[in-house]
Design an enzyme around this catalytic site. Structure first.
Site, PDB file in Angstrom:
ATOM      1  N   CYS A   8      36.383  16.933  45.965  1.00  0.00           N
ATOM      2  CA  CYS A   8      36.958  16.045  46.973  1.00  0.00           C
ATOM      3  C   CYS A   8      36.345  14.677  46.752  1.00  0.00           C
ATOM      4  CB  CYS A   8      36.714  16.574  48.378  1.00  0.00           C
ATOM      5  SG  CYS A   8      34.974  16.613  48.850  1.00  0.00           S
ATOM      6  N   HIS A  29      36.440  47.792  26.174  1.00  0.00           N
ATOM      7  CA  HIS A  29      37.743  47.345  25.653  1.00  0.00           C
ATOM      8  C   HIS A  29      38.484  48.566  25.112  1.00  0.00           C
ATOM      9  CE1 HIS A  29      40.754  45.253  23.256  1.00  0.00           C
ATOM     10  NE2 HIS A  29      40.412  44.123  23.862  1.00  0.00           N
TER      11      HIS A  29
END
Length: 723
Positions: A485, A643
Site C-alpha cells: 500500500c 513426486h
C-alpha cells in the site's frame, strides 16, 4: 476463521490503493483548474490578462479541471479495475480487462431492467415516480446509482472468477477458449445475471445506505469523534481503507445537491462543490468532517510527538534517531503519510498510540465544530491544505482556524508524549536498552547489514535488501504473495512461524505486523520501490525455505566447515518410504533432472500399491494443483518432495485423489493420496516416483537403506549429518 477474514480484508484494503493512487493527481488538476479559472480569484489578484477568458492558460486550466473531474466522475469503474487487479493472484491484466467488461455488462443489464419495468422511459428520461438520485448516468448508461460499491462488487467478483478459472481446461474442440480467455466469458455471463439481481437488491441497499448515512450525519459532532477514533485505531491492522471509503465515496457519508446534481460521499461532495466554487459561499463542513481534522494532527500534532521522542532520547543516541524522526515528521507534514512516525512508537509503546487515536479522533470533531471545510485527495498534508484550503480562500474553507488549533495540538502531543515517555520509561526510538534491538534502524545499520549478508550468505546477488527480506519471510518457497500500500509491504506466507521479525526490522522496517498468514512490513513512502525490486528478485531467487535455526547454522557454521578435516557423523535422521513398491537409487530415475539430483537427493520408489502415506510425522507444506506431488516438512526439520511418476503434471490431476491439504499436520502412515495405477500406467511415461529431500546442506548426505521391494513405513534412506 478470524485470520482468514483479516487476510481477505487486508487484500481488499490494499487493492483500494491502486485507484486511490490517481486521486492526488486528479485532485491537483481539479484544484488548480478550479482555483485559477474562478472569476473571483482572477479579479481579486488582477490576473485577467494572464488567466482571463480567451487566454491560453485559461484554456489549459479549463481542460485540467475537466480531466480532474473525469477521474472523480468515473471512480466506480476505476475501483472495479483496481480491486480486480489487487485481488487477482496471477495474470492481473486479464482480470482488469474482465472487470471492465463485467462493469459495463452489469450496468447495461440494470438499465435493461429499468426500461422493462418503466423506470426509464422510451425517450431515455427517468420516470417521475423514481426517487431522485437513485438512477444516474454511468459512462453514458442510465443505471442504478451504486457509486464505488458497484465497482467493488464487480472487482471482487471478477477477481474470484479469475482466480478460479484462469487455468481451466476445456475439451479439445473448445480449447481456444480455455485458460485466461475463459475469464471474460464467464464474467460476462455471471454479471449479466448480477445486473438483473441488482435491480431487485440494490434499491433495498440504497434505502439502508441512506438510513445509515442519515444516522451518522444526524449524530452530530459525537459521530464525527467516533468516526475519527475508529479510523485511526484501524491503522495498525491496515483496515482503515475498508472503513473510511464508504464515508468518502458513497451515500454513507451523506448526500448533497450540487449544481443541480445529487452527489454522494463526503469527498465527492467537496470536489463537486469545488468544481462549482463560484456558486458556493462556504464548502460543506458536514461533507468534510471525515477528513478536515487530519490537517490538525498530521501537520502539527505528530511532529510534536516526534520532537518529544527526540528530546527524550538518550544523549548519545539523539544524532542517530534525529534524522529519522525529522524525516518521518516531514513526511507527515507534507504528504499526510503518518505511518512511519506512528509505527515508530506503536510497537514499543502502545500507550502512546492510544493517546494518538484519541487526540486524532478529537481533531476530526474539532474541525467539524469550527466549520473547517478543507478537502483532500489522499491524506491531510500541507500540499492538500495549500490546494484545497489556502488557494480556495478562508471565506470558503475557514482554513485559518487550523493554525491556532494545530499549535495547541503540537504542544499537546509534545507534553503528553514527553510526560508518558519519562514517567513510564517507554522505549521509544533512542531510549532502547543497550542489549535490545527495539529501535528504528538508521541508514548506516541497513547498509552494514547489507554488506554483511553480501559478504556471507548472499554472495552473488545484486539486491541484498530483497535477499534479506526474502530470508526474513522464510525464503521464496514460504512466500505466497507480495503487494504493497502507501507505506507497507504486504505479504502472504505459507508458514507464519518461519518469519523472522528481527531480520525484517534490520532491513529498515519500522515494524512488522502478523495476522494469520498475512505479514505487513512497514517501510514508509518508498515501499513501492522495495516491492518492485523484491518481485524482480523473486523471479530468479532459489526456491528454498529458511528456518530461524537454519539461518543461524548458515551464518555461524559455514566458516567452520571450510576448515574441517574430519568427516564424523554427528546425527542421522531416517526417512521411511511413503509407498509400497520397488525402491532404487535416485540415479536410476528415468528423468535427467531427478537422476542428476538437481531438485534434491533421496531415492525412487515404483508403486505397486495405490495408497501414498506420510513418510514421517510432519506437515503438508503444499499440494500441487495437478495433485501429482506433495511438499512435506517432517517434524525433524527435513523439507521433502513426494513426486508421483514422471511428467505426471501433464495429466492435470487425473489419476490422483488427494486426502490432505496445505498446512495439515499428519502422522507417519496417515494416507495422503490414492493413485489410479491402471490409468497412470497407461498415460504417464513412468510410475517411478522420486522421494526427495529438497534442502540438504553441504554437511548432509543421503544413504540408501533399502534397494528392492519395500513396504510403506519401512526405512528407505538415511540423512547423515557430518561435522
Amino acid at each position: 476463521m478470524k485470520d482468514k477474514i483479516f487476510e481477505v480484508l487486508q487484500r481488499i484494503g490494499r487493492s483500494f490503493m491502486l485507484p486511490i493512487a490517481i486521486l492526488p493527481v486528479a485532485g491537483l488538476l481539479l484544484g488548480l483548474g478550479s482555483s485559477f479559472t474562478n472569476e473571483t480569484t482572477i479579479a481579486t489578484y488582477h490576473l485577467g490578462k494572464i488567466l482571463g477568458d480567451g487566454t491560453i492558460l485559461h484554456a489549459l486550466l479549463v481542460i485540467m479541471n475537466k480531466v480532474g473531474s473525469a477521474v472523480f466522475d468515473n471512480l466506480p469503474l476505476l475501483f472495479a479495475v483496481g480491486v480486480a487487479i489487487g485481488m487477482a493472484k496471477k495474470e492481473k491484466e486479464v482480470s482488469a480487462l474482465s472487470a471492465v467488461i463485467a462493469y459495463f455488462v452489469m450496468n447495461i443489464s440494470i438499465s435493461g431492467m429499468l426500461e422493462i419495468n418503466g423506470k426509464i422511459l422510451e425517450d431515455g428520461s427517468i420516470s417521475k415516480d423514481v426517487l431522485s438520485g437513485t438512477i444516474a448516468s454511468v459512462c453514458g448508461i442510465n443505471t442504478l446509482q451504486m457509486g464505488v460499491f458497484g465497482g467493488i462488487i464487480v472487482g471482487l467478483g471478477v477477481a474470484a472468477l479469475h482466480n478460479r478459472f484462469h487455468k481451466i481446461q476445456l475439451p479439445n474442440a473448445l480449447s481456444f477458449f480455455a485458460g485466461s480467455r475463459f475469464v471474460p466469458i464467464i464474467s460476462t455471463i455471471v454479471y449479466m445475471f448480477v445486473g438483473i439481481l441488482m435491480y431487485f437488491v440494490w434499491p433495498v441497499v440504497q434505502n439502508g445506505i441512506y438510513s445509515l448515512g442519515g444516522l451518522v450525519t444526524g449524530s452530530g459532532y459525537f459521530g464525527t469523534l467516533i468516526f475519527g477514533i475508529v479510523k485511526r485505531a484501524l491503522i495498525p491492522f491496515g483496515l482503515h481503507h475498508v472503513f473510511y471509503m464508504p464515508f468518502w465515496q458513497t451515500a454513507v457519508g451523506g448526500t448533497a445537491e450540487v449544481a443541480g446534481q445529487m452527489v454522494q460521499g463526503g469527498q465527492n461532495i467537496f470536489f463537486a462543490q469545488l468544481a462549482d466554487a463560484s456558486h458556493v459561499t462556504h464548502f460543506s463542513a458536514d461533507a468534510t468532517r471525515y477528513f478536515s481534522g487530519e490537517f490538525i494532527f498530521m501537520i502539527f500534532g505528530l511532529p510534536g510527538a516526534a520532537l518529544a521522542m527526540y528530546r527524550t532520547a538518550k544523549p548519545e543516541k539523539k544524532k542517530q534517531v534525529g534524522g529519522l524522526l525529522f524525516s518521518a515528521a516531514l513526511t507527515s507534514m507534507l504528504t499526510g503519510i503518518t505511518e512511519p512516525i506512528e509505527f515508530s512508537f506503536l510497537f514499543v509503546a502502545p500507550i502512546l498510540f492510544v493517546v494518538q487515536v484519541i487526540l486524532a479522533g478529537a481533531a476530526y470533531m474539532i474541525a467539524h465544530i469550527l466549520n473547517i471545510a478543507v478537502g483532500l485527495t489522499f491524506s491531510g498534508g500541507f500540499l492538500d491544505l495549500f490546494l484545497f484550503g489556502i488557494l480556495q480562500g478562508n471565506d470558503k474553507t475557514s482554513w485559518l482556524r487550523i493554525i491556532p488549533v494545530g499549535i495547541i495540538y503540537f504542544f499537546l502531543y509534545y507534553f503528553i508524549f514527553s510526560f508518558l515517555i519519562k514517567k513510564l520509561n517507554l522505549k521509544t526510538p533512542g531510549r532502547e536498552d543497550e542489549d535490545q534491538e527495539v529501535k528504528l534502524y538508521t541508514k548506516a545499520d541497513v547498509n552494514a547489514r547489507k554488506s554483511k549478508k553480501t559478504d556471507s550468505t548472499e554472495n552473488g546477488t545484486d539486491d541484498p535488501l530483497s535477499a534479506d527480506i526474502t530470508r526474513g519471510l522464510g525464503g521464496k518457497k514460504n512466500i505466497d504473495g507480495v503487494d504493497c500500500c502507501a507505506t507497507r509491504l504486504r505479504c502472504t506466507v505459507f508458514n507464519a512461524d518461519l518469519v523472522d521479525d528481527a531480520l525484517l526490522k534490520s532491513t529498515g522496517a519500522s515494524g512488522v505486523i502478523h495476522k494469520g498468514n498475512g505479514v505487513q512490513i512497514v517501510y514508509g513512502p518508498h515501499v513501492t520501490v522495495i516491492k518492485s525490486n523484491l518481485e524482480d528478485y523473486l523471479e530468479t531467487a532459489p526456491d528454498i525455505e529458511y528456518t530461524k535455526d537454519s539461518e543461524e547454522t548458515v551464518e555461524e557454521d559455514v566458516p567452520a566447515q571450510e576448515e574441517q578435516t574430519e568427516t564424523k557423523v554427528t546425527k542421522t535422521i531416517v526417512v521411511s518410504s511413503p509407498i509400497t513398491g520397488v525402491a532404487a537409487d535416485l540415479s536410476t530415475a528415468p528423468d535427467e533432472a531427478f537422476a542428476g539430483r538437481m531438485m534434491g537427493d533421496g531415492a525412487v520408489v515404483t508403486p505397486t500399491d495405490a495408497i501414498v502415506k506420510a513418510p514421517e510425522d510432519g506437515e503438508v507444506v503444499f499440494v500441487f494443483e495437478t495433485k501429482h506431488a506433495i511438499g512435506f516438512m517432517t517434524d525433524s526439520g527435513l523439507s521433502m518432495l513426494l513426486h508421483i511418476g514422471i511428467d505426471t503434471v501433464q495429466l492435470g490431476g487425473k489419476g490422483f485423489e488427494v486426502f490432505v491439504e496445505n498446512g495439515q499436520k499428519v502422522k507417519k502412515g496417515d494416507p495422503m493420496m490414492k493413485l489410479d495405477l491402471d490409468y497412470l500406467a497407461g498415460h504417464a511415461p513412468s510410475l517411478t516416483s522420486p522421494v526427495l529431500c529438497t534442502e540438504l546442506e553441504d554437511n548432509q548426505k543421503i544413504r540408501l537403506l533399502k534397494d528392492g521391494e519395500i513396504k510403506a513405513g519401512e526405512e528407505l534412506f538415511a540423512v547423515d549429518f557430518y561435522e
